[in-house]
Design a protein around this motif. Structure first.
Motif, PDB file in Angstrom:
ATOM      1  N   LEU A 100       3.248   0.280  17.558  1.00 24.23           N
ATOM      2  CA  LEU A 100       1.983   0.971  17.786  1.00 24.23           C
ATOM      3  C   LEU A 100       1.846   2.188  16.873  1.00 24.23           C
ATOM      4  CD1 LEU A 100      -0.626   1.316  19.494  1.00 24.23           C
ATOM      5  CD2 LEU A 100       0.743   2.711  21.070  1.00 24.23           C
ATOM      6  N   LEU A 101       2.913   2.971  16.760  1.00 25.76           N
ATOM      7  CA  LEU A 101       2.864   4.210  15.990  1.00 25.76           C
ATOM      8  C   LEU A 101       2.768   3.970  14.488  1.00 25.76           C
ATOM      9  CD1 LEU A 101       5.598   6.215  17.944  1.00 25.76           C
ATOM     10  CD2 LEU A 101       3.120   6.544  18.057  1.00 25.76           C
ATOM     11  N   VAL A 102       3.492   2.973  13.988  1.00 23.58           N
ATOM     12  CA  VAL A 102       3.478   2.727  12.544  1.00 23.58           C
ATOM     13  C   VAL A 102       2.104   2.247  12.068  1.00 23.58           C
ATOM     14  CG1 VAL A 102       4.478   1.356  10.674  1.00 23.58           C
ATOM     15  CG2 VAL A 102       5.965   2.386  12.399  1.00 23.58           C
ATOM     16  N   PRO A 103       1.448   1.273  12.742  1.00 28.53           N
ATOM     17  CA  PRO A 103       0.087   0.934  12.307  1.00 28.53           C
ATOM     18  C   PRO A 103      -0.885   2.107  12.390  1.00 28.53           C
ATOM     19  CG  PRO A 103       0.962  -0.813  13.675  1.00 28.53           C
ATOM     20  CD  PRO A 103       1.943   0.330  13.759  1.00 28.53           C
ATOM     21  N   PHE A 104      -0.702   2.950  13.395  1.00 26.10           N
ATOM     22  CA  PHE A 104      -1.549   4.150  13.468  1.00 26.10           C
ATOM     23  C   PHE A 104      -1.321   5.046  12.255  1.00 26.10           C
ATOM     24  CE2 PHE A 104      -2.270   8.583  14.714  1.00 26.10           C
ATOM     25  CZ  PHE A 104      -3.589   8.503  15.157  1.00 26.10           C
ATOM     26  N   ALA A 105      -0.052   5.201  11.851  1.00 22.98           N
ATOM     27  CA  ALA A 105       0.252   6.007  10.664  1.00 22.98           C
ATOM     28  C   ALA A 105      -0.282   5.342   9.401  1.00 22.98           C
ATOM     29  CB  ALA A 105       1.765   6.225  10.561  1.00 22.98           C
ATOM     30  N   LEU A 106      -0.235   4.014   9.345  1.00 27.62           N
ATOM     31  CA  LEU A 106      -0.828   3.299   8.214  1.00 27.62           C
ATOM     32  C   LEU A 106      -2.312   3.615   8.096  1.00 27.62           C
ATOM     33  CD1 LEU A 106       0.809  -0.241   8.612  1.00 27.62           C
ATOM     34  CD2 LEU A 106       1.192   1.348   6.727  1.00 27.62           C
ATOM     35  N   TRP A 107      -2.976   3.610   9.236  1.00 30.92           N
ATOM     36  CA  TRP A 107      -4.399   3.921   9.247  1.00 30.92           C
ATOM     37  C   TRP A 107      -4.660   5.354   8.785  1.00 30.92           C
ATOM     38  CZ3 TRP A 107      -6.759   7.400  12.855  1.00 30.92           C
ATOM     39  CH2 TRP A 107      -8.159   7.495  12.731  1.00 30.92           C
ATOM     40  N   MET A 108      -3.849   6.280   9.270  1.00 25.91           N
ATOM     41  CA  MET A 108      -3.987   7.674   8.848  1.00 25.91           C
ATOM     42  C   MET A 108      -3.812   7.818   7.345  1.00 25.91           C
ATOM     43  SD  MET A 108      -4.698   9.701  11.455  1.00 25.91           S
ATOM     44  CE  MET A 108      -4.125  11.320  10.932  1.00 25.91           C
ATOM     45  N   GLY A 109      -2.805   7.154   6.817  1.00 25.42           N
ATOM     46  CA  GLY A 109      -2.586   7.203   5.386  1.00 25.42           C
ATOM     47  C   GLY A 109      -3.706   6.535   4.607  1.00 25.42           C
TER      48      GLY A 109
ATOM     49  N   PHE B  40       0.875  -1.187   0.000  1.00 32.03           N
ATOM     50  CA  PHE B  40       0.000   0.000   0.000  1.00 32.03           C
ATOM     51  C   PHE B  40       0.906   1.230   0.000  1.00 32.03           C
ATOM     52  CE2 PHE B  40      -2.850  -3.190   1.750  1.00 32.03           C
ATOM     53  CZ  PHE B  40      -4.051  -2.904   1.117  1.00 32.03           C
ATOM     54  N   PRO B  41       1.158   1.834  -1.160  1.00 29.32           N
ATOM     55  CA  PRO B  41       2.162   2.900  -1.258  1.00 29.32           C
ATOM     56  C   PRO B  41       1.966   4.071  -0.301  1.00 29.32           C
ATOM     57  CG  PRO B  41       1.570   2.118  -3.437  1.00 29.32           C
ATOM     58  CD  PRO B  41       0.627   1.449  -2.482  1.00 29.32           C
ATOM     59  N   LEU B  42       0.792   4.713  -0.329  1.00 28.98           N
ATOM     60  CA  LEU B  42       0.612   5.890   0.511  1.00 28.98           C
ATOM     61  C   LEU B  42       0.567   5.547   1.995  1.00 28.98           C
ATOM     62  CD1 LEU B  42       0.224   8.886   0.855  1.00 28.98           C
ATOM     63  CD2 LEU B  42      -2.238   8.584   0.445  1.00 28.98           C
ATOM     64  N   PRO B  43      -0.241   4.582   2.437  1.00 34.53           N
ATOM     65  CA  PRO B  43      -0.189   4.203   3.851  1.00 34.53           C
ATOM     66  C   PRO B  43       1.196   3.702   4.255  1.00 34.53           C
ATOM     67  CG  PRO B  43      -2.178   3.355   2.838  1.00 34.53           C
ATOM     68  CD  PRO B  43      -1.331   3.881   1.727  1.00 34.53           C
ATOM     69  N   GLY B  44       1.840   2.948   3.360  1.00 35.37           N
ATOM     70  CA  GLY B  44       3.179   2.452   3.670  1.00 35.37           C
ATOM     71  C   GLY B  44       4.167   3.584   3.866  1.00 35.37           C
ATOM     72  N   LEU B  45       4.074   4.607   3.027  1.00 36.15           N
ATOM     73  CA  LEU B  45       4.960   5.768   3.161  1.00 36.15           C
ATOM     74  C   LEU B  45       4.706   6.480   4.484  1.00 36.15           C
ATOM     75  CD1 LEU B  45       7.050   7.688   1.963  1.00 36.15           C
ATOM     76  CD2 LEU B  45       5.176   8.913   0.837  1.00 36.15           C
ATOM     77  N   CYS B  46       3.447   6.621   4.852  1.00 30.03           N
ATOM     78  CA  CYS B  46       3.116   7.245   6.140  1.00 30.03           C
ATOM     79  C   CYS B  46       3.695   6.436   7.292  1.00 30.03           C
ATOM     80  CB  CYS B  46       1.602   7.359   6.293  1.00 30.03           C
ATOM     81  SG  CYS B  46       0.824   8.535   5.167  1.00 30.03           S
ATOM     82  N   GLY B  47       3.610   5.115   7.186  1.00 32.55           N
ATOM     83  CA  GLY B  47       4.165   4.261   8.226  1.00 32.55           C
ATOM     84  C   GLY B  47       5.672   4.406   8.339  1.00 32.55           C
ATOM     85  N   LEU B  48       6.357   4.469   7.208  1.00 35.55           N
ATOM     86  CA  LEU B  48       7.815   4.609   7.228  1.00 35.55           C
ATOM     87  C   LEU B  48       8.239   5.973   7.765  1.00 35.55           C
ATOM     88  CD1 LEU B  48       8.802   2.902   3.852  1.00 35.55           C
ATOM     89  CD2 LEU B  48       8.868   1.942   6.169  1.00 35.55           C
ATOM     90  N   LEU B  49       7.487   7.011   7.442  1.00 39.80           N
ATOM     91  CA  LEU B  49       7.786   8.335   7.998  1.00 39.80           C
ATOM     92  C   LEU B  49       7.619   8.330   9.511  1.00 39.80           C
ATOM     93  CD1 LEU B  49       6.123  10.706   5.369  1.00 39.80           C
ATOM     94  CD2 LEU B  49       8.569  10.373   5.788  1.00 39.80           C
ATOM     95  N   ALA B  50       6.582   7.651   9.987  1.00 36.46           N
ATOM     96  CA  ALA B  50       6.370   7.548  11.430  1.00 36.46           C
ATOM     97  C   ALA B  50       7.525   6.807  12.089  1.00 36.46           C
ATOM     98  CB  ALA B  50       5.048   6.836  11.711  1.00 36.46           C
ATOM     99  N   ALA B  51       8.013   5.744  11.439  1.00 31.42           N
ATOM    100  CA  ALA B  51       9.136   4.984  11.988  1.00 31.42           C
ATOM    101  C   ALA B  51      10.386   5.852  12.056  1.00 31.42           C
ATOM    102  CB  ALA B  51       9.391   3.744  11.136  1.00 31.42           C
ATOM    103  N   ALA B  52      10.640   6.635  10.999  1.00 28.48           N
ATOM    104  CA  ALA B  52      11.817   7.506  10.982  1.00 28.48           C
ATOM    105  C   ALA B  52      11.741   8.576  12.066  1.00 28.48           C
ATOM    106  CB  ALA B  52      11.963   8.155   9.602  1.00 28.48           C
ATOM    107  N   LEU B  53      10.573   9.172  12.220  1.00 29.08           N
ATOM    108  CA  LEU B  53      10.402  10.190  13.263  1.00 29.08           C
ATOM    109  C   LEU B  53      10.569   9.591  14.646  1.00 29.08           C
ATOM    110  CD1 LEU B  53       7.372  12.188  11.810  1.00 29.08           C
ATOM    111  CD2 LEU B  53       9.741  12.971  12.016  1.00 29.08           C
ATOM    112  N   TRP B  54      10.102   8.349  14.819  1.00 32.06           N
ATOM    113  CA  TRP B  54      10.225   7.701  16.121  1.00 32.06           C
ATOM    114  C   TRP B  54      11.688   7.391  16.438  1.00 32.06           C
ATOM    115  CZ3 TRP B  54       9.508   7.404  20.759  1.00 32.06           C
ATOM    116  CH2 TRP B  54       9.711   6.269  21.544  1.00 32.06           C
ATOM    117  N   VAL B  55      12.482   7.013  15.439  1.00 34.87           N
ATOM    118  CA  VAL B  55      13.912   6.794  15.671  1.00 34.87           C
ATOM    119  C   VAL B  55      14.561   8.066  16.196  1.00 34.87           C
ATOM    120  CG1 VAL B  55      16.129   6.352  14.537  1.00 34.87           C
ATOM    121  CG2 VAL B  55      14.161   4.909  14.006  1.00 34.87           C
TER     122      VAL B  55
END
Length: 253
Positions: free
Chosen positions: A240-249, A197-212
C-alpha cells in the motif's frame, strides 16, 4: 530438495495448485527463499490486467477495483489474515502477552474488520491515482520486492515465538544463505522499478526502506519479535505504501 521447497512455498502462499510434500526439516529448510516467486504470479496478473485495460480502454474505476483485489486473490488472503490479526492486537493496547494471544485467536475482532475495510478503500484509491498517471508498471515488480523484504525481516528479526508457520519456515534456514537468496530476488525487483520510472521508483524504494525500519521498531516494541501474522502485516502495508509513494513521485515527473 529445492524443488520441494519451491512447491511448499507456492502451495502455502498462493492459490496455485501444487504438489504436496511433507513439512519436514529437510523440505522446509529453504522454502522461504522461494516466497518471492509468488510475487511473480501477482506481478504477472497485474501486468496482464493493466495491458488488457490499456488495450480495451477500460475505465479507471474498474481497473482500480480489480487491481486492488489481485494480490489478495492470488495469495488466497493469507497475508490479509495476518494484517487483520496484527491490527486487532495493536488496537487492543493490551500487554505484550495478551497481544500475542490475540494473534493466535481465530476469531475476527471489530478492529480487524474496520482496518481491513480501510485498507481496501485506500488501496482502491491509490490504484485509481496511479492508473491516471500511468504508473502501474512499477507496481508489478513490487510484489516480488515486498515478499523478499518480508522474508528478510522474518530471517533477521528475532522471532516472538518459535512455534507457528513462520517459525516452521525459518527455524532450520541458514540465515546467511537464506538472506542472500532473498536479496537476489529483491535487487532485480528494485532495479526494475527504477528502470521503469526512475523518480517514482526511487520514491517507492525509499518508502519500502522506511517501512522496514518502522516495522522493526513496531514488532520489537509491541510483540518482542516477528510472527507469521506480523509478516503478513508487513507485506500488506508495503504493497500500500510503496504505490502511494510511486504516485507522490509521479506528481513531479
Amino acid at each position: 530438495m529445492l524443488m520441494k521447497a519451491f512447491w511448499i512455498a507456492l502451495s502455502t502462499y498462493s492459490i496455485v495448485p501444487a504438489p504436496q510434500f511433507d513439512w519436514d526439516e529437510e523440505n522446509m529448510k529453504y522454502s522461504i527463499c522461494f516466497f518471492p516467486a509468488v510475487g511473480l504470479l501477482c506481478g504477472g496478473a497485474m501486468a496482464l490486467w493493466y495491458g488488457f485495460c490499456l488495450r480495451m480502454q477500460v475505465g479507471t474505476l474498474l481497473f482500480a477495483a480489480v487491481a486492488a483485489c489481485l494480490g489478495l486473490l492470488v495469495s488466497g488472503g493469507i497475508h490479509m489474515d495476518g494484517f487483520m490479526d496484527t491490527v486487532d492486537a495493536l488496537a487492543s493496547h493490551r500487554p505484550r502477552e495478551r497481544k500475542l494471544e490475540i494473534l493466535k485467536d481465530s476469531n475476527c475482532g471489530a478492529f480487524a474488520v474496520m482496518y481491513c475495510m480501510l485498507y481496501m478503500l485506500l488501496n482502491f484509491g491509490v490504484f485509481t491515482a496511479i492508473y491516471e498517471l500511468g504508473l502501474v508498471w512499477p507496481v508489478c515488480p513490487l510484489f516480488v520486492l515486498s515478499r523478499a523484504l518480508s522474508g528478510l525481516c522474518a530471517l533477521n528479526i528475532p522471532s516472538a515465538r518459535r512455534s507457528g508457520m513462520l517459525g516452521s519456515l525459518t527455524k532450520n534456514t541458514r540465515r546467511f544463505r537464506g538472506s542472500l537468496a532473498l536479496v537476489c530476488w529483491a535487487v532485480p525487483a528494485a532495479a526494475g522499478m527504477l528502470w521503469l520510472f526512475p523518480l517514482p521508483g526511487l520514491c517507492g524504494l525509499l518508502a519500502a526502506a522506511l517501512w522496514v525500519f518502522a516495522y522493526y521498531r513496531t514488532v520489537m516494541k509491541q510483540f518482542g519479535g516477528v510472527t507469521g501474522d506480523t509478516a503478513g502485516f508487513f507485506l500488506q502495508l508495503c504493497e500500500l505504501l510503496v504505490p502511494f509513494a510511486l504516485w507522490m513521485g509521479g506528481l513531479f515527473v
